[in-house]
Design an enzyme around this catalytic site. Sequence first.
Site, PDB file in Angstrom:
ATOM      1  N   THR A 198       0.799  -1.227   0.000  1.00 14.27           N
ATOM      2  CA  THR A 198       0.000   0.000   0.000  1.00 14.27           C
ATOM      3  C   THR A 198       0.828   1.272   0.000  1.00 14.27           C
ATOM      4  O   THR A 198       0.502   2.228  -0.681  1.00 14.27           O
ATOM      5  CB  THR A 198      -0.913   0.035   1.230  1.00 14.27           C
ATOM      6  OG1 THR A 198      -0.137  -0.317   2.372  1.00 14.27           O
ATOM      7  CG2 THR A 198      -2.050  -0.928   1.082  1.00 14.27           C
TER       8      THR A 198
ATOM      9  N   SER B 101      -5.543   2.934   1.230  1.00 10.00           N
ATOM     10  CA  SER B 101      -5.710   1.565   1.685  1.00 10.00           C
ATOM     11  C   SER B 101      -4.866   1.390   2.932  1.00 10.00           C
ATOM     12  O   SER B 101      -3.775   1.914   3.019  1.00 10.00           O
ATOM     13  CB  SER B 101      -5.210   0.601   0.621  1.00 10.00           C
ATOM     14  OG  SER B 101      -5.856   0.886  -0.577  1.00 10.00           O
ATOM     15  N   CYS B 102      -5.404   0.683   3.859  1.00  8.44           N
ATOM     16  CA  CYS B 102      -4.641   0.452   5.083  1.00  8.44           C
ATOM     17  C   CYS B 102      -3.545  -0.556   4.805  1.00  8.44           C
ATOM     18  O   CYS B 102      -3.711  -1.446   4.008  1.00  8.44           O
ATOM     19  CB  CYS B 102      -5.544  -0.110   6.149  1.00  8.44           C
ATOM     20  SG  CYS B 102      -6.957   0.936   6.405  1.00  8.44           S
ATOM     21  N   VAL B 103      -2.429  -0.370   5.486  1.00 13.69           N
ATOM     22  CA  VAL B 103      -1.326  -1.307   5.290  1.00 13.69           C
ATOM     23  C   VAL B 103      -1.660  -2.625   5.967  1.00 13.69           C
ATOM     24  O   VAL B 103      -2.347  -2.643   6.951  1.00 13.69           O
ATOM     25  CB  VAL B 103      -0.021  -0.780   5.885  1.00 13.69           C
ATOM     26  CG1 VAL B 103       1.153  -1.363   5.118  1.00 13.69           C
ATOM     27  CG2 VAL B 103       0.046   0.700   5.879  1.00 13.69           C
TER      28      VAL B 103
END
Lengths: 412, 103
Positions: A198, B101-103
Site C-alpha cells: 500500500t 488503503s490500510c497497510v
Amino acid sequence: MKRLLILGAGTAGTMMANKMRKALDREDWNITIVDQHKTHYYQPGFLFIPFGIYQKQDVIKSKSDFIPPGVDLIYSAIDKVVSDDNKVFLEGGKVLNYDVLIIATGTHTAPEETPGLKDKLWYKEIFDFYTIDGAVALQKYFKSFEGGNLVMAITELPYKCPVAPIEFVCLADAYFTQKGIRDKVKISFVTPLPGAFTKPIATKMLSELLKEKNIEVIPEFYIESIDNENKKLKSYDGQEIDFDVLTIVPVNMGSDMVERSGMGDDLNFIPTNKQTLQSEKAENIFVIGDASNIPTSKAGSVAHFSGEILYDNILSYIEGRPLLAKFDGHANCYIETGFGKGALIDFNYETEPLPGTFPLPGIGPFGLLKNTKINHYGKVIFRWIYWHILLKGKEMPIEAEMTMAGKKRVKI
Amino acid sequence: MVEKTFAGTIVNLNDEGYFEDMNQWNKEIAAEIAKEEGIELTDKHFQVLEFLRAKVEKGETLTIRSVGKSGIVDIKEFYQLFPGGPLKKSTKIAGIKKPTSCV
C-alpha cells in the site's frame, strides 16, 4: 460484583484477560471470557505449513492454557450483544450481564463471498493458507506438484496480515528452487492495489525484491469471480488470468455476531475510535484487534501495541477519568523472504514504513526495509515470544508507541 | 499543493489532483474534471458522487464493495461508469481525497 466481559479468546482477548486480571481486584471484579473454540492457533505459523517448514502440531495449543486463574472461561458461540441493556446473549439463550465489554472477535475468511471460490476446485487446486485446513491441504498438494502456473491472489481489503501473501510467493520461490523445479513454475501475485504493497517506499522495496525473484505482480485486479471449468480469475473490468493452482486471500469479514448485534460496517467490522479504542456504539464497549475498523493492519502486533493503550483506557473508564491513552496505529511486521532471510517494517497511522534499524537506533539488530538473515531469526524466535510473553500479557522490550528514532526519511 | 480553475472557480488540489477541501466542489466543477478524465457525467454518475461525498462526511472508509452495496450501482456498473480505476477516478471527480488503503 462487577463484570468485565471479553468476547473472543484469540490473541487480543487472551492478552487482555491476562492484563486486566492483574489490575482488577478479585473482590470487586469478575472477568469472564467467551470463545466457541478450544484451540488457540499460532496464526503467523500458518504461512510456513504449505512448505513443510511447520506442521499442524507446531501451531496449536489449548486456549485454556493461556487463561489465568481467576478468569472464567466459557466455551460457547455468541448470539449477540444488546448494548442498551448491557447484556450478551450466548447461543442457547444463556445471558451474561456486563459493566465493561471488550469485543475481540477478530476476523475470518469468507470464501463464499466470491462466486466460484468455494466450488469444485476448493482444496483441490484452489487453497487459502489463512486456515489450518487450507494450509495443510496445500502442503499435501505441493508435495506432488510438478510445475505450472501458481497464482497468489487477494480478493478484497482489508485482510489479515497484509504482508503474508508477499511472504507466501517468496517462500514458494525458495521452495520450488530447492526442489529443483523453479524453472517449471510461473509465480504471479495478483492484487487489487496499485502495487505490491500500500505505501510507496515499502512498495518500491518489495517490488524490487519480487522482480529479483522473477515473480510477476499484476496490480489493480479486482476479482469478480472464479471460473472453475477454465481455471481463470475474472475481474470486474473483464480481465482474465489463467491458473493451474490458485492460492487466495478470501474476503475477510468480522464475526456474524457483530452483524446480529447491529454493530458492524458492511464487512462486519466495528466502528471504533482509532485512538481510544472505545466503540462508537456505547461508552462501556471497547474493541481490540481485527474486530475493529481502525485504519491500520489487521495483525497480532497491532493487537499487542493497542492492548497497552486499551489497558490504560479501561482503568480510566472504570475510575471515571478521561480516556487519555491514545493509540497511534503502531504495527510491526516481519516479512519472510525465503532462503533464510527476512525484512522488517515498523509504521503507524501517520508514518509509512521507512528504512533504518530496529529497535535500537543505529544498532538494530534488525534492519528496517532490508533483507537480512537476522530479520529471519527475529521471525523464528517470535513464535516462542508469542506463546510465553505476548499472550500472557507480559512486558515486551518494545514501546507501544512507534518511534522515529532509527528511521530514515527518504524520498522515492 | 496547486491551484487550478474549474468552471470559473479556483480550487486547491494536491499533487495527485485530488481536492484539499471537499467544500470547494460543485456539479459544474465535477463535469469539467470528468471531461479531463474522458467521462461525460450522467445522473447515475452524480448519484454515485453524492453517495461517496456523504460517506466521507460521515468519516467512513470508501471501498469499491461499499459502492456495490449502495443500491445505486453494482460493482460492474461502477466500473462501467468510471472505467480504469473506478474508486480512484470517482473520488477525484467527487472532490474528495483519494481513498487510502490500510497497510
